[in-house]
Design a protein around this motif. Structure first.
Motif, PDB file in Angstrom:
ATOM      1  N   TYR A  63     -20.405   1.400  -3.109  1.00 39.24           N
ATOM      2  CA  TYR A  63     -19.670   0.893  -1.971  1.00 39.24           C
ATOM      3  C   TYR A  63     -19.087  -0.153  -1.682  1.00 39.24           C
ATOM      4  O   TYR A  63     -19.209  -0.969  -0.162  1.00 39.24           O
ATOM      5  N   LYS A  64     -18.666  -0.934  -1.878  1.00 38.44           N
ATOM      6  CA  LYS A  64     -17.778  -2.406  -2.183  1.00 38.44           C
ATOM      7  C   LYS A  64     -16.476  -3.015  -2.413  1.00 38.44           C
ATOM      8  O   LYS A  64     -16.269  -2.292  -3.606  1.00 38.44           O
ATOM      9  N   TYR A  65     -15.676  -3.434  -1.570  1.00 38.15           N
ATOM     10  CA  TYR A  65     -14.312  -3.820  -2.456  1.00 38.15           C
ATOM     11  C   TYR A  65     -14.729  -5.031  -2.935  1.00 38.15           C
ATOM     12  O   TYR A  65     -15.138  -6.229  -3.133  1.00 38.15           O
ATOM     13  N   TYR A  66     -13.767  -5.098  -5.006  1.00 33.69           N
ATOM     14  CA  TYR A  66     -14.255  -5.845  -5.168  1.00 33.69           C
ATOM     15  C   TYR A  66     -12.837  -5.996  -6.175  1.00 33.69           C
ATOM     16  O   TYR A  66     -11.920  -5.447  -6.083  1.00 33.69           O
ATOM     17  N   SER A 109      -7.537   7.006   1.512  1.00 36.25           N
ATOM     18  CA  SER A 109      -7.186   6.657   0.118  1.00 36.25           C
ATOM     19  C   SER A 109      -5.603   6.156   0.130  1.00 36.25           C
ATOM     20  O   SER A 109      -5.003   5.881   0.826  1.00 36.25           O
ATOM     21  N   LEU A 110      -4.814   6.503  -1.136  1.00 33.99           N
ATOM     22  CA  LEU A 110      -3.761   6.029  -1.377  1.00 33.99           C
ATOM     23  C   LEU A 110      -2.591   6.652  -2.385  1.00 33.99           C
ATOM     24  O   LEU A 110      -3.173   8.283  -3.006  1.00 33.99           O
ATOM     25  N   THR A 116       7.173   1.863  -6.938  1.00 33.35           N
ATOM     26  CA  THR A 116       6.234   2.820  -7.073  1.00 33.35           C
ATOM     27  C   THR A 116       5.881   2.239  -4.930  1.00 33.35           C
ATOM     28  O   THR A 116       5.915   0.874  -4.238  1.00 33.35           O
ATOM     29  N   LYS A 117       6.463   3.412  -4.402  1.00 32.82           N
ATOM     30  CA  LYS A 117       5.802   3.741  -2.561  1.00 32.82           C
ATOM     31  C   LYS A 117       4.681   3.712  -2.596  1.00 32.82           C
ATOM     32  O   LYS A 117       4.006   5.237  -3.058  1.00 32.82           O
ATOM     33  N   GLU A 118       3.787   3.091  -1.826  1.00 33.73           N
ATOM     34  CA  GLU A 118       2.774   3.521  -1.226  1.00 33.73           C
ATOM     35  C   GLU A 118       2.271   3.924  -0.137  1.00 33.73           C
ATOM     36  O   GLU A 118       2.868   3.282   0.718  1.00 33.73           O
ATOM     37  N   TYR A 119       1.437   5.704  -0.233  1.00 32.76           N
ATOM     38  CA  TYR A 119       1.362   5.836   1.280  1.00 32.76           C
ATOM     39  C   TYR A 119      -0.391   5.246   0.978  1.00 32.76           C
ATOM     40  O   TYR A 119      -0.677   6.809   0.173  1.00 32.76           O
ATOM     41  N   PRO A 120      -0.257   4.878   2.354  1.00 30.44           N
ATOM     42  CA  PRO A 120      -2.162   5.718   2.554  1.00 30.44           C
ATOM     43  C   PRO A 120      -3.164   6.729   3.035  1.00 30.44           C
ATOM     44  O   PRO A 120      -1.239   7.439   4.158  1.00 30.44           O
ATOM     45  N   GLN A 121      -3.361   7.259   3.137  1.00 26.96           N
ATOM     46  CA  GLN A 121      -3.514   8.644   3.835  1.00 26.96           C
ATOM     47  C   GLN A 121      -5.294   8.426   3.745  1.00 26.96           C
ATOM     48  O   GLN A 121      -6.020   7.407   3.256  1.00 26.96           O
ATOM     49  N   GLU A 122      -5.808   9.713   4.682  1.00 29.67           N
ATOM     50  CA  GLU A 122      -6.861  10.449   4.575  1.00 29.67           C
ATOM     51  C   GLU A 122      -7.239  10.502   3.624  1.00 29.67           C
ATOM     52  O   GLU A 122      -6.914  11.235   2.400  1.00 29.67           O
ATOM     53  N   TRP A 123      -9.153  10.088   3.138  1.00 34.60           N
ATOM     54  CA  TRP A 123      -9.731  10.351   2.038  1.00 34.60           C
ATOM     55  C   TRP A 123     -10.400  11.499   2.193  1.00 34.60           C
ATOM     56  O   TRP A 123     -10.890  12.003   3.589  1.00 34.60           O
ATOM     57  N   ASN A 124     -10.854  12.585   0.984  1.00 36.61           N
ATOM     58  CA  ASN A 124     -11.255  13.766   1.149  1.00 36.61           C
ATOM     59  C   ASN A 124     -12.311  13.836  -0.025  1.00 36.61           C
ATOM     60  O   ASN A 124     -11.971  13.577  -0.908  1.00 36.61           O
ATOM     61  N   PRO A 125     -12.908  14.135  -0.282  1.00 35.90           N
ATOM     62  CA  PRO A 125     -13.385  14.500  -1.902  1.00 35.90           C
ATOM     63  C   PRO A 125     -12.910  14.984  -2.395  1.00 35.90           C
ATOM     64  O   PRO A 125     -13.003  14.549  -4.251  1.00 35.90           O
ATOM     65  N   GLY A 126     -11.271  15.218  -2.455  1.00 37.11           N
ATOM     66  CA  GLY A 126     -10.552  15.492  -3.808  1.00 37.11           C
ATOM     67  C   GLY A 126      -9.687  15.149  -4.106  1.00 37.11           C
ATOM     68  O   GLY A 126      -8.909  14.611  -4.841  1.00 37.11           O
ATOM     69  N   ARG A 127      -9.939  13.301  -3.223  1.00 36.27           N
ATOM     70  CA  ARG A 127      -8.814  12.766  -3.509  1.00 36.27           C
ATOM     71  C   ARG A 127      -9.216  11.128  -3.834  1.00 36.27           C
ATOM     72  O   ARG A 127     -10.447  11.027  -3.793  1.00 36.27           O
ATOM     73  N   PHE A 149     -10.027   4.759  -2.425  1.00 38.19           N
ATOM     74  CA  PHE A 149     -10.093   3.018  -3.158  1.00 38.19           C
ATOM     75  C   PHE A 149     -10.454   2.198  -2.184  1.00 38.19           C
ATOM     76  O   PHE A 149     -11.097   1.550  -2.612  1.00 38.19           O
ATOM     77  N   TYR A 150     -10.372   2.177  -0.902  1.00 32.95           N
ATOM     78  CA  TYR A 150     -11.058   1.635  -0.245  1.00 32.95           C
ATOM     79  C   TYR A 150     -12.355   2.063   1.305  1.00 32.95           C
ATOM     80  O   TYR A 150     -12.146   3.072   1.575  1.00 32.95           O
TER      81      TYR A 150
END
Length: 370
Positions: free
Chosen positions: A347-350, A251-252, A299-310, A313-314
């Protein structure tokens, strides 16, 4: 009893909007719903200080397909923006993608022969025949200097894992140019919609009934009864109530700042490679449209761990997740009167042009058969 709509389209991003436009053009009645408060999915732009801010990260349209270029330009005219990001590494700025400017800034090389020799020398020392992880893959492609300056720390921030723990396939190849060319994309056609991406989506959805702040899963039985068929562009595992397991993503997090200056960094995108910066890049949105406003928005872009509430993205297309998706894919093929499409349901980055092409192909097939 005849349903009220021919198609219920879940999601107003590029896939859903293109499908809705094509179906409506063919005389079908569509209803588009989106759980967000706005249309456009991840290409949505928020107007701040008269600047179109790419709310979910930088989006630059690019394609080699002239028909796709003409397709999007029927809704809004595109400008001639060229993506030429910069990279800040160890206190020095470099041009991207890796090209003769980058090599000159890094090593002082002046000719393609010198730059190739430098890369070949380092690949011979640090490369391996069968790379087992991303680190080995990168060292085998471009050598140690480029890996240390531009890949290692940036990638580890992006994925939240050590490069030696990431699969090699993430970087099957790295673009290396032995010309003085800072254009990130090789595609013939490239640009940003004049006035922002909202104009593109609004053009596609003009005259079509759209309801935002509406979650399909809040009452799917009710929504299912509204139409003959459903076009679904959300997460495929969510559609099946996660019964086989949860697909994983990265996530981001985005932090916007309004600055009292007309120009903060002189470029739309600057990557921050080093680990001492928590963010991976800064986007200065006005440069996408050559803005002359007195203020600027970054805008500063911070990668982060994903959970179902976020926000997802990737997709993490490792063996475990890809195998799980394949099982969900089998379930989707058993569904009647349901069309899946887009990055979340596949489930693919396009890239954007790929999503549009996919939606055009799917809608054409559906409308010809329907």
């Amino acid at each position: 009893m005849k349903n009220e709509y021919d198609y219920l389209i879940v999601g107003s991003g590029l896939f859903g909007s293109v499908f809705a436009y094509e179906a409506t053009k063919a005389g079908k009645k569509c209803l588009v719903i989106d759980k967000r408060e706005h249309i456009g999915g991840n290409v949505y732009c928020e107007n701040i200080e008269g600047i179109n801010v790419h709310k979910y990260g930088a989006h630059i349209f690019h394609t080699n397909d002239k028909s796709l270029w003409n397709y999007v330009n029927q809704f809004v005219e595109f400008n001639n923006f060229t993506n030429s990001p910069m990279s800040l590494s160890k206190g020095k700025l470099y041009n991207l993608p890796f090209n003769m400017n980058t090599f000159n800034q890094l090593w002082g090389t002046k000719t393609p022969h010198e730059a190739k020799a430098k890369i070949d020398e380092q690949v011979a020392i640090y490369g391996v025949e069968n790379p087992k992880n991303l680190e080995e893959q990168a060292l085998s492609l471009v050598g140690k200097d480029i890996y240390d300056h531009f890949i290692k720390e940036y990638t580890e921030k992006q994925w939240g894992r050590k490069a030696s723990e990431l699969p090699a396939f993430i970087i099957k190849r790295l673009p290396v140019r032995f010309t003085f060319d800072n254009n990130y994309f090789n595609d013939i056609y490239q640009g940003i919609p004049i006035g922002g991406y909202n104009k593109l989506i609004e053009g596609m959805l003009e005259g079509i009934e759209v309801i935002t702040k509406t979650d399909y899963f809040s009452d799917r039985n009710k929504f299912n009864k509204l139409s003959n068929k459903i076009v679904y562009s959300g997460k495929i595992d969510e559609y099946f109530d996660y019964k086989l397991g949860i697909l994983e993503y990265r996530s981001l997090h985005f932090e916007n700042e309004i600055l009292e200056t007309d120009n903060f960094q002189g470029n739309a995108v600057v990557n921050y490679n080093d680990a001492n910066y928590d963010f991976t890049r800064i986007i200065e949105h006005k440069h996408f449209e050559f803005g002359k406003q007195n203020k600027t928005v970054i805008t500063k872009e911070y990668p982060q761990e994903w959970n179902p509430g976020r926000e997802a993205f990737y997709p993490i297309n490792d063996v475990k997740n890809q195998s799980l998706f394949d099982e969900y894919k089998k379930l989707s093929l058993e569904e009647k009167n349901l069309i899946f499409g887009g990055r979340l349901s596949e489930y693919k980055y396009y890239d954007m042009h790929q999503v549009i092409a996919l939606a055009l192909t799917r809608s054409k097939k559906e409308l010809e058969n329907g």
